[in-house]
Write an enzyme that holds these catalytic residues in place. Structure first.
Site, short mmCIF file in Angstrom:
data_model
loop_
_atom_site.label_atom_id
_atom_site.label_comp_id
_atom_site.label_asym_id
_atom_site.label_seq_id
_atom_site.Cartn_x
_atom_site.Cartn_y
_atom_site.Cartn_z
N GLU A 229 31.10 43.39 47.28
CA GLU A 229 30.70 42.33 48.44
C GLU A 229 30.80 41.02 48.20
O GLU A 229 30.39 40.30 48.88
CB GLU A 229 29.00 42.67 48.71
CG GLU A 229 28.64 43.99 49.02
CD GLU A 229 27.13 44.22 48.98
OE1 GLU A 229 26.40 42.87 49.21
OE2 GLU A 229 26.50 45.23 48.83
N GLY A 255 36.43 44.31 32.48
CA GLY A 255 37.13 43.02 32.29
C GLY A 255 37.08 42.22 33.57
O GLY A 255 37.48 41.02 33.83
N ASP A 258 34.65 39.48 33.64
CA ASP A 258 35.25 38.35 32.57
C ASP A 258 36.22 37.51 33.44
O ASP A 258 36.38 36.31 33.30
CB ASP A 258 35.47 38.93 31.26
CG ASP A 258 34.60 39.81 30.84
OD1 ASP A 258 33.47 39.48 30.74
OD2 ASP A 258 34.90 40.65 30.07
#
Length: 316
Positions: A229, A255, A258
């Site tokens: 979203e 990941g 991050d």
């Protein structure tokens, strides 16, 4: 000196080449994994100078980690080598339907022995941005105090502080996480959090409520990651939903968060407004989803811009 500094545990990762219970898996690849080092590597790919530090054991796994992160263009000059504790490691298990389970072997690791004295004041003070996560204070009380020491330095120097809770329920309870993380969040200028974890940590059931709560605590920008979203980015004066980028297929979700954090921070350092920064964050996160591995898919700035423009890479 690095423009952005971050610190936290990076571990050796044994990634299975086969699916099924670990007791039947005989073939693994040696890799590395750590939220903060993922973040630093993503920044380096985007052309932002980044420094990562931690404690590593005086062992081959520690040398493997330092060598590979340095090879990605991240400054590791402030890493402390601990001769009395091992480098942490973890093992992944992949089920037949693709679900991943992680087994940690990090208790008593070198990184868990990180202390406030290991935070190089001049190094942090010389940066433009400090990024921290909720994983580090979960490792030990000395790591918890190191987080506050780094924030003390950043605040004295007028440096932006971003915080990603990165909730890890295998490390502590929700109650303890709230007790430790709320004071850290209140000392941060930017919240970069996933809604799934924030729904556990803060008194809010949706992104708007989570952003409201965070702004009430004093953060200047709340960027709430909502997966498919997109992201809700809010300041005290305005909020917008930043749409995600469509990709052909999700290969590995590890990941991506991050990567979003790194793209957001890079965007802000490049002078972009919070919503433009979140767009770059979505680009970096999308690249992470398309490649197996924690950080291998992060793009360069040229690749990120080409992705946004819809230009295909010239292959030959």
């Amino acid at each position: 000196m690095a423009d952005v500094v971050t610190f936290g545990e990076t571990m050796a990762l044994f990634a299975p080449r086969e699916t099924g219970p670990l007791r039947y898996v005989a073939d693994f690849r040696l890799k590395l994994g750590g939220t903060e080092s993922n973040f630093a590597i993503a920044l380096a790919r985007l052309g932002i100078s980044a420094g990562w530090f931690s404690r590593l054991g005086d062992d081959e796994l520690g040398r493997f980690i330092a060598h590979n992160i340095r090879g990605e263009g991240v400054d590791v000059s402030r890493v402390v080598v601990d001769p009395e504790a091992p480098t942490g490691l973890y093992v992944k298990e992949i089920s037949a339907v693709g679900d991943t389970t992680v087994y940690y072997y990090r208790r008593g690791s070198a990184a868990s022995r990180f202390t406030p004295d290991d935070v190089d004041e001049g190094y942090v003070r010389g940066a433009r941005w400090l990024h921290i996560t909720g994983i580090t204070p979960a490792l030990s009380e000395s790591c918890h105090q190191a987080i506050h020491r780094a924030i003390d330095i950043a605040q004295e120097a007028g440096i932006e502080v971003s915080f990603d809770p990165n909730m890890r329920l295998k490390l502590w309870t929700v109650e303890r996480a709230r007790e430790v993380m709320w004071p850290i969040l209140r000392r941060s200028t930017v919240l970069l959090g996933g809604m799934e974890e924030l729904s556990l940590l803060v008194p809010a059931s949706d992104a708007d409520a989570a952003a409201d709560w965070a702004l009430e605590q004093g953060v200047k920008i709340a960027a709430i990651k909502r997966g498919a979203e997109g992201a809700l980015v809010a300041t005290p004066d305005e909020r917008r939903t930043v749409a995600p980028y469509l990709i052909p297929r999700v290969v590995d979700t590890v990941g991506a968060g991050d990567g979003f954090d790194a793209g957001f921070v890079a965007g802000r350092l490049l002078g972009r407004d919070p919503w433009q920064a979140a767009e770059l964050g979505n680009v970096v996160g999308a690249h992470a989803l398309m490649v197996e591995g924690d950080y291998e898919g992060y793009p360069t700035m040229v690749e990120a811009e080409a992705f946004v423009a819809g230009r295909a890479r010239v292959a030959r």
